[in-house]
Write an enzyme that holds these catalytic residues in place. Structure first.
Site, PDB file in Angstrom:
ATOM      1  N   THR A 266      -1.465   4.560   3.199  1.00 33.45           N
ATOM      2  CA  THR A 266      -2.182   5.298   2.155  1.00 33.45           C
ATOM      3  C   THR A 266      -2.212   6.802   2.409  1.00 33.45           C
ATOM      4  O   THR A 266      -1.726   7.574   1.568  1.00 33.45           O
ATOM      5  CB  THR A 266      -3.603   4.743   1.974  1.00 33.45           C
ATOM      6  OG1 THR A 266      -3.513   3.354   1.682  1.00 33.45           O
ATOM      7  CG2 THR A 266      -4.351   5.477   0.889  1.00 33.45           C
TER       8      THR A 266
ATOM      9  N   SER B  22       0.810  -1.229   0.000  1.00 33.39           N
ATOM     10  CA  SER B  22       0.000   0.000   0.000  1.00 33.39           C
ATOM     11  C   SER B  22       0.836   1.270   0.000  1.00 33.39           C
ATOM     12  O   SER B  22       0.310   2.338  -0.321  1.00 33.39           O
ATOM     13  CB  SER B  22      -0.907   0.028   1.232  1.00 33.39           C
ATOM     14  OG  SER B  22      -1.850  -1.001   1.160  1.00 33.39           O
TER      15      SER B  22
HETATM   16 ZN   LIG Z   1      -2.398  -4.930   2.977  1.00 34.74          ZN
END
Ligand SMILES: [Zn+2]
Ligand SMILES: *[C@@H]1O[C@H](CO)[C@@H](O)[C@H](O)[C@H]1NC(C)=O
Ligand SMILES: *[C@@H]1O[C@H](CO)[C@@H](O)[C@H](O)[C@H]1NC(C)=O
Ligand SMILES: *[C@@H]1O[C@H](CO)[C@@H](O)[C@H](O)[C@H]1NC(C)=O
EC number: 3.1.3.1
Length: 561
Positions: free
Chosen positions: A210, A147
């Site tokens: 993120t 991510s």
């Molecule tokens: Zn993950």
């Protein structure tokens, strides 16, 4: 037979309740109880029906139903020739962490089943977006990505190594001395530099992979606070992600999610769980980042909240800066959320947009459904899918608060998971249910949902577990996997990009993931490519973007009407 019995029981129940002299002599409360029994019986009859017969709407037997349906879709598709080339005043990016295409389909069925439908025919809010593309998610050094590297791609527009945020692929994970000179900025910064309001809303901690690529430049996604960093990195001047949240971009207008633990000095008890020492602050530098933030923005209509009541008591018209930290680390799964104390993703998005949209120059908002990924990693498909449904609700809310005329909304995922569902299940089968047949090898049933790997691998007496002996519908059931792993892994296939609003049509075809912020920036006339934007004034105009070839038919249409 059973249905007949069911009807008889119902009839006798009803006759007891509604018989005139019975009604007269019985107390109201008793009748209410009876009615509850009747309701329960009706419900169980319906559930039984659903289980025994494959049911679908009668109209689906008519060819004309499908033909008319397709013709309506065709008409909608033909309308897309009139492209929306407005300037996007606002940009909203919804990021479903780990929301691969199988997750989108399963979440759609779940959403439908939660409202009493079969589910397959249901439309998610994201399904209604007119434009869809595929996103190639690999990291520069990984076929199956993580991510952090992907967030750098879809926020900064540059592909990067796994585990790193806001730095190019020249930076090496965990090597502090490869940070300097390799920083890359995000669309959140480009938007802020253009005078827009900016915000981050997530169900993970706000310094998770993120969101952190929106504001931090860090060679290690795990450097949440200085306590998580090696001494060598600290001595070489690298900064933890929590600190960068408050220092890199002067005052992000809205920050909501979890992560209190990283913001307070170590040994500071948590405000919500003072008795739980594991939730203490962790910072070694002794700084109280929340306190510093409050001091900085309190004269600028800034507010800090840590629970739902305080959040919802704010009047967004009187708030220009908001910091909401609702848990010491990640928020709880939606299915387990304390609905008194903690806001849902939809509630957070609602407040965020109402605050941000006051800026006449518009806003950029990143919304992360961050725990779809966690549910999958744990093999808990029910948790993951409920997270995805909640993000879809948030997309609906955002759609009600904005207009496609001036707001570009993009929904995508960073990567997929090795999650699948199949098994020739009949129409309307519970998405968490069994396939209709036994395995023709071990003669045992199997659930439609399975994982390629993960913690659900389980042998009982040396053989695959018989799932009929366990409650596979419960919230934390771990679906079976082919390979045992403590954490189920990400998947490597492409993910979808759904888009609507100005320039949404540029998100088409099969694209590299790092293309996404370039389109968003182009649409909003921010960032590196502004050649197409009007230079004489900052205001947007629909007609300034219409070519003469389009103008003529428009003129004719106007004259005729
Ligand atoms: Zn993950
Ligand atoms: C950077 O740091 C690593 C240790 O983390 C070291 O091995 C390497 O030599 C350093 N490189 C430079 C150019 O200083
Ligand atoms: C948490 O903080 C309390 C109060 O300052 C302290 O007594 C305790 O040792 C701390 N526990 C941990 C695990 O840091
Ligand atoms: C699996 O469990 C169910 C329910 O206990 C049982 O009826 C069935 O016979 C079992 N199947 C096998 C192959 O053990």
């Amino acid at each position: 037979m059973w249905e007949c019995g069911c009807f008889l029981v119902l009839w006798s129940e009803l006759s007891v309740v509604w018989h005139p002299w019975n009604v007269k002599i019985r107390k109201r409360r008793l009748i209410d109880n009876k009615m509850k029994v009747v309701q329960l019986l009706i419900l169980s009859c319906l559930v039984w029906e659903g289980k025994t017969k494959v049911q679908f709407p009668e109209q689906e037997k008519r060819p004309d139903y499908w033909r008319d349906f397709a013709q309506r879709s065709l008409k909608d598709a033909l309308k897309l020739q009139e492209l929306n080339k407005n300037i996007a005043k606002n940009i909203i990016l919804f990021l479903g962490d780990g929301m691969g295409v199988p997750t989108v389909t399963a979440a759609r069925i779940l959403k439908g089943q939660l409202s009493g439908q079969n589910g397959e025919e249901t439309q998610l809010e994201m399904d209604k977006f007119p434009h869809v593309a595929l996103s190639k998610t690999y990291n520069t050094n990984a076929q199956v990505p993580d991510s952090a590297g992907t967030a750098t791609a879809f926020l900064c527009g540059v592909k990067a190594n796994e585990g790193t945020v806001g730095v190019s692929a020249a930076a090496v994970r965990s090597q502090c001395n490869t940070t300097q000179g390799n920083e890359v900025t995000s669309i959140l910064k480009w938007a802020k530099d253009a005078g827009k309001s900016v915000g981050i809303v997530t169900t993970t901690r706000v310094n998770h992979a993120t969101p952190s690529a929106a504001y931090a430049h860090c060679v290690d996604r795990d450097w949440y606070s200085d306590a998580d960093m090696p001494n060598e990195a600290l001595q070489s001047g690298c900064k933890d992600i929590a600190r960068q949240l408050f220092e890199n971009i002067p005052d992000i207008n809205v920050i909501m999610g979890g992560g209190r633990r990283s913001m307070y000095p170590k040994n500071t008890p948590d405000v919500e769980y003072p008795g739980d020492k594991k939730q203490n602050g962790t910072r070694k530098d002794g700084r109280n980042l929340v306190g510093e933030w409050i001091d900085r923005v309190k004269e600028k209509r800034g507010f800090y909240v840590w629970n739902k009541k305080d959040l919802l008591s704010l009047n967004p018209n009187n708030v220009d800066y908001l910091l909401g930290l609702f848990e010491p680390a990640d928020l709880n799964y939606e299915l387990e959320r304390n609905t008194e104390n903690d806001p849902s993703l939809t509630e957070m998005v609602d407040v965020a947009i109402k605050i941000l949209k006051k800026n006449e120059r518009g806003f950029f908002l990143l919304v992360e459904g961050g725990r779809i990924d966690h549910g999958h990693h744990e093999g808990k498909a029910k948790q993951a899918l409920h997270e995805a449904v909640e993000m879809d609700r948030a997309i609906t809310r955002a759609g009600l608060l904005t207009s496609e005329y001036d707001t570009l909304t993009v929904v995508t995922a960073d990567h997929s998971h090795v999650f699948s569902f199949g098994g020739y299940t009949p129409r309307g089968n519970s998405i968490f249910g069994l396939a209709p047949t036994l395995s023709d090898v071990d003669q045992k049933p199997f659930t439609a949902i399975l994982y390629g790997n993960g913690p659900g691998f389980k042998l009982v007496n040396g053989a695959r577990e018989n799932v009929s002996t366990v409650d596979y519908q419960q919230n934390n059931y771990q679906a079976q996997s082919a390979v045992p792993l403590r954490m189920e892994t990400h998947g490597g296939e492409d993910v979808a990009i759904f888009s609507k609003g100005p320039m949404a049509h540029l998100l088409h075809g099969v694209q590299e993931q790092h293309y996404i912020p370039h389109v968003m920036a182009y649409a909003a006339c921010i960032g590196q490519n502004k050649d197409h934007c009007r230079t004489n004034s900052g205001s947007s105009s629909y007609f300034s973007h219409i070519s003469p070839a389009l103008l003529f038919p428009l003129l004719v249409k106007w004259l005729l009407c």
